[in-house]
Enzyme design. Structure first.
Site, PDB file in Angstrom:
ATOM      1  N   ASP A  90     -14.194  65.135  -4.666  1.00  0.00           N
ATOM      2  CA  ASP A  90     -13.831  63.974  -5.480  1.00  0.00           C
ATOM      3  C   ASP A  90     -15.070  63.141  -5.820  1.00  0.00           C
ATOM      4  O   ASP A  90     -16.069  63.170  -5.101  1.00  0.00           O
ATOM      5  CB  ASP A  90     -12.809  63.128  -4.707  1.00  0.00           C
ATOM      6  CG  ASP A  90     -12.027  62.188  -5.612  1.00  0.00           C
ATOM      7  OD1 ASP A  90     -12.103  62.347  -6.846  1.00  0.00           O
ATOM      8  OD2 ASP A  90     -11.356  61.288  -5.091  1.00  0.00           O
ATOM      9  N   ASN A 144      -3.684  66.782 -12.136  1.00  0.00           N
ATOM     10  CA  ASN A 144      -4.840  66.500 -13.001  1.00  0.00           C
ATOM     11  C   ASN A 144      -4.566  66.753 -14.489  1.00  0.00           C
ATOM     12  O   ASN A 144      -5.337  66.312 -15.348  1.00  0.00           O
ATOM     13  CB  ASN A 144      -6.085  67.273 -12.544  1.00  0.00           C
ATOM     14  CG  ASN A 144      -6.701  66.756 -11.255  1.00  0.00           C
ATOM     15  OD1 ASN A 144      -7.259  67.520 -10.463  1.00  0.00           O
ATOM     16  ND2 ASN A 144      -6.612  65.446 -11.004  1.00  0.00           N
TER      17      ASN A 144
HETATM   18  C1  IPE Z   1      -8.075  65.264  -5.966  1.00  0.00           C
HETATM   19  O1  IPE Z   1      -8.794  64.311  -6.612  1.00  0.00           O
HETATM   20  C2  IPE Z   1      -8.044  66.530  -6.781  1.00  0.00           C
HETATM   21  C3  IPE Z   1      -9.302  67.249  -6.888  1.00  0.00           C
HETATM   22  C4  IPE Z   1     -10.405  66.930  -6.268  1.00  0.00           C
HETATM   23  C5  IPE Z   1      -9.262  68.400  -7.735  1.00  0.00           C
HETATM   24  P1  IPE Z   1      -8.095  63.235  -7.586  1.00  0.00           P
HETATM   25  O2  IPE Z   1      -9.179  62.390  -8.117  1.00  0.00           O
HETATM   26  O3  IPE Z   1      -7.232  63.932  -8.563  1.00  0.00           O
HETATM   27  O4  IPE Z   1      -7.169  62.454  -6.564  1.00  0.00           O
HETATM   28  P2  IPE Z   1      -6.548  60.992  -6.653  1.00  0.00           P
HETATM   29  O5  IPE Z   1      -5.950  60.851  -8.013  1.00  0.00           O
HETATM   30  O6  IPE Z   1      -7.668  60.029  -6.434  1.00  0.00           O
HETATM   31  O7  IPE Z   1      -5.540  60.956  -5.546  1.00  0.00           O
HETATM   32  C1  IPE Z   2     -13.103  65.155  -8.942  1.00  0.00           C
HETATM   33  O1  IPE Z   2     -13.717  64.062  -9.531  1.00  0.00           O
HETATM   34  C2  IPE Z   2     -12.946  66.307  -9.909  1.00  0.00           C
HETATM   35  C3  IPE Z   2     -11.574  66.555 -10.342  1.00  0.00           C
HETATM   36  C4  IPE Z   2     -10.506  65.960  -9.901  1.00  0.00           C
HETATM   37  C5  IPE Z   2     -11.397  67.529 -11.385  1.00  0.00           C
HETATM   38  P1  IPE Z   2     -12.900  62.940 -10.300  1.00  0.00           P
HETATM   39  O2  IPE Z   2     -12.887  63.284 -11.745  1.00  0.00           O
HETATM   40  O3  IPE Z   2     -11.571  62.742  -9.689  1.00  0.00           O
HETATM   41  O4  IPE Z   2     -13.835  61.689 -10.042  1.00  0.00           O
HETATM   42  P2  IPE Z   2     -13.385  60.182  -9.794  1.00  0.00           P
HETATM   43  O5  IPE Z   2     -12.403  60.176  -8.687  1.00  0.00           O
HETATM   44  O6  IPE Z   2     -12.806  59.697 -11.088  1.00  0.00           O
HETATM   45  O7  IPE Z   2     -14.661  59.483  -9.423  1.00  0.00           O
HETATM   46 MG    MG Z   3     -10.888  61.443  -8.269  1.00  0.00          MG
END
Ligand code: IPE
Ligand code: IPE
Ligand code: MG
Length: 235
Positions: free
Chosen positions: A15, A63
């Site tokens: 993340d 996502n």
């Molecule tokens: C979890 O991260 C999913 C992945 C790393 C693919 P998210 O960014 O989607 O999770 P939330 O929304 O903060 O719970």
């Molecule tokens: C994790 O990074 C990657 C995916 C979930 C695909 P994020 O895109 O969730 O990054 P933040 O949480 O917005 O920083």
């Molecule tokens: Mg995230």
């Protein structure tokens, strides 16, 4: 007592790509691009370590709620990642697997993944598992569906259903449960990751954003894991 063993299976919630980009005044997609480099680096780290399985949460069933622009960019990056890193997997003798509803991914990414899974199937120095279009609840619902079909076909008596039946009907029944869960970027939640498999995993959360996560931090997490006392409900 300290547990000096290396975790056999490490799972990572990668993340913070968006926050990494924001911090630098860049578009979110640039964060994902940097995140892909960090994933690439993990292949060699896995090979060097005694860890056998590495599951990387790359795209959740939730996502899809993101903008079309971001989802499209992620799927394009995924296809590019396979093209750019299949050789690296082969050189390192690392096998690729996917957990999740792979049929729900765009055709291009899906075909490249299936090809890479086939070509790396005999590699034995480690297994990288990408969790793609993965949701823990979806996995359990899919397992329930498979079990119900076996009951309908007369292959299974409902009275015989137990924890092992569920485990055997998950996406990758042959992979042992993660010993260690790492989450980058500081969030203290599972976000629908491996709900069944993480029941007794040790949890390590770091504030580091995923694109900045590397070998040093990986070993820090393993050292932390080795200080834990896993009791599994016993004494
Ligand atoms: C979890 O991260 C999913 C992945 C790393 C693919 P998210 O960014 O989607 O999770 P939330 O929304 O903060 O719970
Ligand atoms: C994790 O990074 C990657 C995916 C979930 C695909 P994020 O895109 O969730 O990054 P933040 O949480 O917005 O920083
Ligand atoms: Mg995230």
């Amino acid at each position: 007592m300290e547990n000096k063993t290396v975790p056999q299976h490490v799972a990572i919630i990668m993340d913070g790509n968006g926050r990494w980009a924001k911090q630098r005044g860049l578009e979110r997609v640039e964060g994902h691009r940097a995140g892909a480099v960090a994933v690439r680096n993990m292949v060699a780290i896995l090979k060097k370590s005694d860890v056998k399985y590495l599951t990387l949460y790359a795209f959740s069933t939730e996502n899809w709620k993101r903008s079309k622009e971001e989802v499209d960019a992620l799927m394009e990056l995924l296809a590019e990642f396979i093209d750019a890193n299949l050789d690296l997997l082969q050189e390192n003798n690392v096998r690729l697997l996917v957990t999740g509803r792979i049929e729900g991914l765009p055709e291009k990414a899906r075909n490249k993944l299936k090809d890479a899974i086939r070509k790396t199937a005999d590699n034995q120095d480690g297994t990288v598992i990408f969790a793609l279009n993965y949701g823990g609840r979806a996995e359990l619902a899919d397992a329930a569906k498979k079990i119900a079909q076996k009951v309908l076909a007369g292959e299974l008596d409902p009275e015989e259903i137990n924890e092992n039946t569920v485990a055997q009907n998950l996406y990758l029944p042959e992979i042992p449960d993660p010993d260690l869960l790492i989450r980058t970027s500081g969030e203290l939640r599972l976000s629908n990751f491996l709900l069944w498999e993480l029941s007794y995993s040790e949890i390590y959360v770091t504030n580091t954003f995923w694109p900045d996560f590397g070998e040093e931090e990986f070993y820090k997490a393993i050292e932390e894991y080795q200080k834990r006392n896993r009791r599994f409900g016993g004494r």
